[in-house]
Design a protein around this motif. Structure first.
Motif, PDB file in Angstrom:
ATOM      1  N   ALA A 136      37.654  40.996  30.882  1.00 32.68           N
ATOM      2  CA  ALA A 136      38.300  40.730  32.169  1.00 32.68           C
ATOM      3  C   ALA A 136      39.784  40.442  32.022  1.00 32.68           C
ATOM      4  O   ALA A 136      40.579  40.777  32.915  1.00 32.68           O
ATOM      5  CB  ALA A 136      37.618  39.556  32.861  1.00 32.68           C
ATOM      6  N   GLN A 180      35.415  30.135  36.147  1.00 26.09           N
ATOM      7  CA  GLN A 180      35.980  31.103  35.202  1.00 26.09           C
ATOM      8  C   GLN A 180      34.904  31.953  34.550  1.00 26.09           C
ATOM      9  O   GLN A 180      35.129  33.121  34.238  1.00 26.09           O
ATOM     10  CB  GLN A 180      36.790  30.368  34.125  1.00 26.09           C
ATOM     11  CG  GLN A 180      38.058  29.722  34.642  1.00 26.09           C
ATOM     12  CD  GLN A 180      38.773  28.959  33.548  1.00 26.09           C
ATOM     13  OE1 GLN A 180      38.525  27.778  33.324  1.00 26.09           O
ATOM     14  NE2 GLN A 180      39.664  29.635  32.859  1.00 26.09           N
ATOM     15  N   ARG A 186      33.716  37.702  39.464  1.00 25.61           N
ATOM     16  CA  ARG A 186      34.849  38.370  38.828  1.00 25.61           C
ATOM     17  C   ARG A 186      34.601  39.856  38.564  1.00 25.61           C
ATOM     18  O   ARG A 186      35.368  40.489  37.830  1.00 25.61           O
ATOM     19  CB  ARG A 186      35.200  37.649  37.525  1.00 25.61           C
ATOM     20  CG  ARG A 186      35.616  36.202  37.720  1.00 25.61           C
ATOM     21  CD  ARG A 186      36.074  35.545  36.435  1.00 25.61           C
ATOM     22  NE  ARG A 186      37.327  36.114  35.951  1.00 25.61           N
ATOM     23  CZ  ARG A 186      37.975  35.688  34.873  1.00 25.61           C
ATOM     24  NH1 ARG A 186      37.473  34.684  34.160  1.00 25.61           N
ATOM     25  NH2 ARG A 186      39.109  36.249  34.499  1.00 25.61           N
ATOM     26  N   GLU A 189      37.390  42.465  38.294  1.00 24.05           N
ATOM     27  CA  GLU A 189      38.248  42.462  37.110  1.00 24.05           C
ATOM     28  C   GLU A 189      37.663  43.283  35.964  1.00 24.05           C
ATOM     29  O   GLU A 189      38.348  43.518  34.964  1.00 24.05           O
ATOM     30  CB  GLU A 189      38.469  41.019  36.640  1.00 24.05           C
ATOM     31  CG  GLU A 189      39.160  40.145  37.664  1.00 24.05           C
ATOM     32  CD  GLU A 189      39.213  38.693  37.221  1.00 24.05           C
ATOM     33  OE1 GLU A 189      39.896  38.411  36.217  1.00 24.05           O
ATOM     34  OE2 GLU A 189      38.573  37.845  37.872  1.00 24.05           O
TER      35      GLU A 189
END
Length: 271
Positions: A136, A180, A186, A189
């Protein structure tokens, strides 16, 4: 021939391309599990990407192998029981990400690998989370193979801790880490990386498999090249205990190895 080294303080095991050492061969960076196999040597033996004409660099995770905390494995498990996210998983996953650029560059220099070759990542369990972080947040990761990976840390922690009868208490600090290490959220990404998930049919559904299925759906929505393979009869570990030294490959690990090598062969285009 296995090559052992240390790059900017990070231990690694390297396996050369199947057709011999050359500077322009692609590279797969691999991160082991905290379960068996739990060291670079053991992971390289379990999933050697047999026959694949690429460099394989198996990095050691922080707080594992030769870098266990004082007190060894017993102390690591004590820290996991005290606060799995803030005392262990934060340092393992985010630490691996911080170490990656310098360690990778130094390992390539030591091994004589060009700095512009195609790159892939592979990881199992918490090493799978580390691999996703690298994919990522690093440019030009063409392919990834994620084996029983932690895809959404919150789900993994909640699912596993509930099984031990000790639900985890989240805090603002651990919430930040979980944000995170959430690769459903995510997924955008990762859209430039071709990703194969490999899970065991007998792995934890709520902690590992269900988040993988959600990640696959989200990645598909973002037009990512992705698939999900299930290995019948396989649980979470890929090797027998103690999982610290190189050991004979299990039947399930051999299946994982074939699936992983096939994916990288297709998406790293080794010569």
């Amino acid at each position: 021939m296995e090559l052992n080294g240390t790059a900017t303080g990070v231990p690694y095991v390297a396996l050369p391309p199947a057709n011999g050492k050359r500077p322009d061969a692609p590279v797969v960076v691999a991160y082991h599990l905290l379960d068996a196999p739990r060291t670079p040597q053991a992971f390289a033996a379990a999933v050697p990407l047999d026959g694949l004409d690429v460099w394989k660099i198996y990095f050691g995770l922080p707080m594992s192998g030769s870098r266990l905390p004082a007190g060894g494995a017993d102390e690591l498990w004590r820290m996991l029981s005290a606060d799995a996210v803030l005392k262990v998983h934060r340092h393992v996953t985010l630490g691996a990400l911080r170490e990656f650029p310098a360690a990778y560059a130094e390992a390539c220099t030591q091994l004589g690998i060009n700095d512009d070759v195609p790159r892939g990542v592979m990881g199992g369990s918490m090493g799978g989370a580390a691999a996703q972080l690298v994919a990522a947040e690093t440019d030009n990761i063409s392919a990834a193979v994620l084996i029983n990976p932690v895809v959404r840390l919150r789900d993994s922690i909640d699912g596993i801790s509930a099984r031990f009868g000790a639900p985890y208490t989240w805090s603002p600090q651990s919430d930040e880490v979980a944000e995170q290490v959430d690769f459903v959220r995510r997924a955008p990404e990762l859209h430039n990386t071709a990703i194969r998930f490999i899970t065991g049919a007998d792995d934890w559904d709520d902690a590992i498999v269900a988040p993988v299925k959600e990640a696959v759906q989200e990645l598909q929505r973002h037009k990512t090249t992705v698939d999900h393979q299930v290995v019948e009869g396989m649980a979470h570990p890929l090797a027998d205990e103690p999982g610290t030294d190189a050991a004979p490959q299990t039947q399930h690990a051999a299946t994982v190895d074939r699936l992983a090598a096939d994916w990288f062969r297709r998406h790293l285009n080794p010569a």
